[in-house]
Design an enzyme around this catalytic site. Structure first.
Site, PDB file in Angstrom:
ATOM      1  N   GLU A 270     -28.992 -16.084  23.771  1.00 13.93           N
ATOM      2  CA  GLU A 270     -29.745 -14.910  23.325  1.00 13.93           C
ATOM      3  C   GLU A 270     -29.337 -14.655  21.893  1.00 13.93           C
ATOM      4  OE1 GLU A 270     -30.575 -10.248  23.574  1.00 13.93           O
ATOM      5  OE2 GLU A 270     -28.773 -11.028  24.546  1.00 13.93           O
ATOM      6  N   CYS A 304     -29.426  -6.346  20.276  1.00 13.64           N
ATOM      7  CA  CYS A 304     -30.475  -7.326  19.953  1.00 13.64           C
ATOM      8  C   CYS A 304     -31.857  -6.762  20.214  1.00 13.64           C
ATOM      9  CB  CYS A 304     -30.281  -8.603  20.774  1.00 13.64           C
ATOM     10  SG  CYS A 304     -28.721  -9.447  20.471  1.00 13.64           S
TER      11      CYS A 304
END
Length: 511
Positions: A270, A304
């Site tokens: 990720e 994120c």
């Protein structure tokens, strides 16, 4: 006046980890035991830069020795632990975190700069993830494949099973140092892999504390290591052929370096994000603004999936802009230990400086700072005000903020002519983690969900990965694979086909 940060452990189990001293000293855990054969480095609190602990860092040679122990003994020990026992180990670990909850909350506040509410949320998410390990099991199962659908395989059959790869290297980000450690260990070990955890150097304490509770709960000690290595030593570890898979969460730039260093392996990554929120003309402006403000400011924007772009249609633009500015003005920036604080410090001063630089870049290109764009110097060099910048749609692609993820509470608001322009601006970035869309027109929402180049679309909510109940991960430069309960199993296992030949044995009588 701020109360100086100081880490005091209350849990008897966690007290057993830290060595007594002027500040607690945390050994690393290396394939069977806590070890002190390494150099010391200071762990500072982002609240006031005080040293709250010291951690022992293994040398490169010691780390490779730990890898050999995990590879030769640990990967067999965890694979030979029955699945039912693995689930039970994670249940017991969840109970142990419950018992030491206050210590973990304090560690997250002091070591990661989280507000109490955010720290409590992460601790609960870690507990919930451990208890839901049993849901991962559904993806460990394989298939039975009959052979009579092809002339070449008549009178044969196969079992197609998933097998663990061996040793998974789990490289953690600083922003969820407890939950990400739990998540990566759970999905790796439930499938039968040993795990080597590399925590972020800025906040390694949660992962080190977690290792103690795992071992006490029955996790095979040789099958796990927590190695707080420096950046230069990580490359040699992950490039070793005994590491079969890498689970990494962090920036796109670091992810590229990891792939270059590690070579041919299995990856789940990720990477960078910074998400757009598209607001349609029929949206509930108050609701959208409130959720967008939360999406911008949660954990100081150090996520994120933080909202970084607000793309609003003309009919709601002015009202939405005013509501977001009003919401940001109510966000209290301060010491995260204080109950009234909504937003604490950034993890380091460099990121705070980047916020100021990015705001200046935007204004130099015609943008206007509507709120924030400055440090809160009386609190410290790494505290900022949440920032909203207005810019014309035509100039957005030229902004530093558009081309680089700034890991902080800073967002750009843009008036768009229609949904297609909003989609084009969203898809024009190199990143594609998540997107949010606010509105009620089902056809427009469905069109956006179809065309947005992202891993997840949130309808009438801000992006939030939570406990990974739903799979998450990005397209383009935002990652490889998916993290999510059950879904990540396919990235830490390999299919193995076992074919049985019964030709001539009379098992089947085909015409």
């Amino acid at each position: 006046m701020k109360v100086p940060t100081r880490l005091v452990l209350k849990s008897d189990k966690l007290k057993e980890v830290a060595l007594a001293g002027e500040v607690p000293v945390f050994p690393y855990f290396g394939g069977g035991e806590f070890r002190t054969d390494g150099g010391l480095f200071d762990v500072r609190s982002p609240i006031d830069q005080n040293v709250i602990a010291r951690v022992i860092r293994p040398t490169r040679e010691k780390a490779l020795g730990v890898l050999e122990r995990v590879y030769s003994v640990g990967r067999r020990a965890i694979r030979d632990t029955p699945g039912e026992e693995r689930v039970d180990i994670f249940e017991k670990t969840a109970d142990a975190i419950e018992d030491a909850r206050e210590d973990f909350v304090n560690i997250l506040m002091l070591n990661a700069g989280k507000t109490r509410k955010a720290a409590e949320g992460e601790v609960q998410a870690a507990i919930d993830r451990l208890r839901l390990a049993k849901l991962d099991v559904r993806r460990v199962y394989g298939d039975y494949v009959p052979g009579d659908w092809s002339r070449d395989t008549i009178e044969t059959e196969a079992i197609v099973k998933r097998e663990p790869l061996g040793v998974v290297a789990a490289i953690l980000p600083f922003n969820y140092p407890l939950f990400d450690a739990v998540n990566k260990i759970v999905y790796s070990a439930i499938a039968g892999n040993a795990v080597i955890v590399k925590p972020a150097s800025s906040d390694p304490l949660p992962a080190l504390a977690l290792s103690k509770l795992l071992i006490d709960s029955g996790f095979p000690p040789e099958a796990i290591a927590v190695l707080p290595l420096g950046g230069r030593d990580v490359g040699q570890l992950i490039s070793d052929r005994r590491i079969a898979a890498i689970s990494f969460t962090g920036s796109t730039e670091t992810g590229l370096e990891v792939i270059k260093e590690a070579g041919i392996k299995q990856y789940v990554m990720e990477l960078g994000g910074g998400d757009p929120a598209i607001v349609l003309e029929d949206a509930d402006v108050g609701q959208a603004a409130q959720k967008i403000v939360t999406g911008i400011t949660s954990y100081s924007g150090q996520r994120c999936d933080s909202v970084k772009f607000v793309l609003a249609e003309q009919g709601v633009y002015e009202d939405l802009k005013s509501a977001i500015v009003e919401g940001l003005s109510k966000v209290k920036v301060g010491d995260p230990r204080e109950p009234e604080t909504d937003m604490g410090p950034l993890i380091d001063t460099e990121t705070a400086d980047e916020v100021i630089s990015a705001a200046r870049d935007a204004t130099s290109k015609g943008g206007m700072v509507l709120f924030g764009g400055e440090k809160v110097n009386e609190l410290g060099p790494n505290y900022i005000r949440p920032t909203l910048i207005e810019v014309d749609a035509s100039r957005l692609p030229t902004l530093y903020l558009y081309n680089k993820e700034v890991f902080a509470s800073i967002a750009v608001i843009v008036k768009v002519s229609d949904l297609d322009q909003a989609i084009a601006l969203s898809n024009g970035r190199r990143y594609g983690l998540d997107a949010a869309i606010f509105g009620h027109d089902v056809a427009k929402i469905r069109r956006a969900a179809r065309l947005l180049e992202v891993g997840a679309v949130y309808v009438n909510d801000y992006p939030k990965h939570g406990i990974a109940y739903y799979p998450f991960g990005g397209m383009k430069d935002s990652g490889i694979g998916r993290e999510g309960i059950g879904y990540t199993i396919e990235y830490v296992t390999a299919y193995k086909s076992i074919i049985y030949n019964y030709r001539g044995a009379g098992v089947w009588d085909y015409l």
